[in-house]
Motif scaffolding. Structure first.
Motif, PDB file in Angstrom:
ATOM      1  N   GLN A 277      -5.901  -2.045   3.871  1.00 26.31           N
ATOM      2  CA  GLN A 277      -6.117  -0.608   3.750  1.00 26.31           C
ATOM      3  C   GLN A 277      -5.013   0.161   4.445  1.00 26.31           C
ATOM      4  OE1 GLN A 277      -9.973   0.905   5.004  1.00 26.31           O
ATOM      5  NE2 GLN A 277      -9.659   2.707   3.721  1.00 26.31           N
TER       6      GLN A 277
ATOM      7  N   SER B  84      -2.682   0.398   9.523  1.00 23.38           N
ATOM      8  CA  SER B  84      -3.089  -0.380   8.361  1.00 23.38           C
ATOM      9  C   SER B  84      -3.860  -1.597   8.840  1.00 23.38           C
ATOM     10  CB  SER B  84      -1.868  -0.815   7.548  1.00 23.38           C
ATOM     11  OG  SER B  84      -2.257  -1.551   6.411  1.00 23.38           O
TER      12      SER B  84
ATOM     13  N   LEU C   1       0.855  -1.196   0.000  1.00 22.55           N
ATOM     14  CA  LEU C   1       0.000   0.000   0.000  1.00 22.55           C
ATOM     15  C   LEU C   1       0.886   1.239   0.000  1.00 22.55           C
ATOM     16  CD1 LEU C   1      -2.210  -1.343   2.897  1.00 22.55           C
ATOM     17  CD2 LEU C   1      -3.009  -1.104   0.550  1.00 22.55           C
TER      18      LEU C   1
ATOM     19  N   GLU D 294      -5.704   4.231   0.710  1.00 24.56           N
ATOM     20  CA  GLU D 294      -5.722   3.205  -0.344  1.00 24.56           C
ATOM     21  C   GLU D 294      -6.294   1.891   0.174  1.00 24.56           C
ATOM     22  OE1 GLU D 294      -1.840   2.553  -1.972  1.00 24.56           O
ATOM     23  OE2 GLU D 294      -2.451   0.865  -3.221  1.00 24.56           O
ATOM     24  N   LEU D 295      -7.129   1.271  -0.643  1.00 22.74           N
ATOM     25  CA  LEU D 295      -7.728  -0.023  -0.335  1.00 22.74           C
ATOM     26  C   LEU D 295      -7.356  -0.956  -1.473  1.00 22.74           C
ATOM     27  CD1 LEU D 295      -9.787  -1.362   1.719  1.00 22.74           C
ATOM     28  CD2 LEU D 295     -11.533  -0.898  -0.003  1.00 22.74           C
TER      29      LEU D 295
ATOM     30  N   THR E 297      -7.897  -8.256   1.682  1.00 19.90           N
ATOM     31  CA  THR E 297      -8.058  -6.827   1.441  1.00 19.90           C
ATOM     32  C   THR E 297      -7.282  -6.080   2.509  1.00 19.90           C
ATOM     33  OG1 THR E 297     -10.287  -7.153   0.557  1.00 19.90           O
ATOM     34  CG2 THR E 297      -9.692  -4.919   1.217  1.00 19.90           C
TER      35      THR E 297
END
Lengths: 115, 113
Positions: B64, B72, B49, B54-55, B62
């Motif tokens: 983030q 995070s 990331l 941001e994902l 998943t």
């Protein structure tokens, strides 16, 4: 398969022995690293080499001696180790700064036991 | 030095359940990485990331990048037996290279069939 190969996978040694760990990478990376992984602790960075030059030594005892003859090979020479040095020793490599996000690619590690 | 607080330390879940883990720091990072380590192997990169907020997904995973740049999260949906392992977060400080990564202590994921 990450492209970083470490040998041996397992090593048992006495405190008076001398042994070496070997690491090879075929990824075209220019930086190589030695990490120590102990149970319940974060990964500890030991040494960093960029283009064969050592750029970091995180206060590692002199009984650990790294060698980087070229950008693809890295060694860790061990002598007169202590039982508390028993751990998983991980080699890693990374691409040049500014490319691919400077991610680390790890080998499978050498599980070292010092008796 | 910088430290990352990764939690939980371990998780015991049933197959099929969703998993959530996170890392927090008192420092700002400009990159967050999530690695998985199988028994007897080295860590393998799962997700990277690069921007706050941001994902990013990688299959059932998943992750983030927190808005504050100090945390995070990693989520795994519908866990399967091969998800077992240790998950590590790593933060890269501003201006730092790969040698500037700070690792969390890891989250041990154990899945009961």
């Amino acid at each position: 398969e990450t492209g970083v190969t470490q040998t041996p996978r397992h090593l048992v040694m006495g405190m008076t022995n001398k042994k070496s760990l070997k690491c090879e990478q075929h990824l075209g990376h220019n930086a190589m690293y030695w990490y120590k992984q102990s149970a319940k602790k974060p990964l500890e960075l030991m040494f960093v080499y960029n283009f064969k030059e050592q750029t970091e030594n995180n206060s590692v005892p002199s009984r650990f001696s790294p060698e980087c003859p070229n950008s693809s090979h890295l060694f860790l020479h061990l002598h007169t180790l202590q039982p508390e040095d028993s751990a998983l020793y991980l080699c890693a490599s990374s691409p040049p700064k500014g490319t691919l996000g400077e991610k680390l690619f790890f080998g499978s590690g050498t599980q070292l036991s010092v008796l | 030095g910088q430290q990352l607080n990764q939690s939980p330390q371990s998780m015991f879940i049933q197959e099929g359940e969703d998993v959530s883990m996170n890392c927090t720091s008192s420092s700002i990072f400009n990159t967050w990485l999530w690695y998985k380590q199988d028994p007897g192997e080295g860590p393998v990169l799962l997700i990277a990331l690069y921007k706050a907020g941001e994902l990013t997904s990688n299959g059932r995973l998943t992750a983030q990048f927190g808005i504050t740049r100090k945390d995070s999260f990693l989520n795994i949906s519908a866990s399967i037996p091969s998800d077992v392992g240790i998950y590590f977060c790593a933060g890269q400080r501003v201006g730092g290279g790969a040698d500037g990564l700070t690792f969390g202590k890891g989250t041990h994921l154990i899945i009961q069939p």
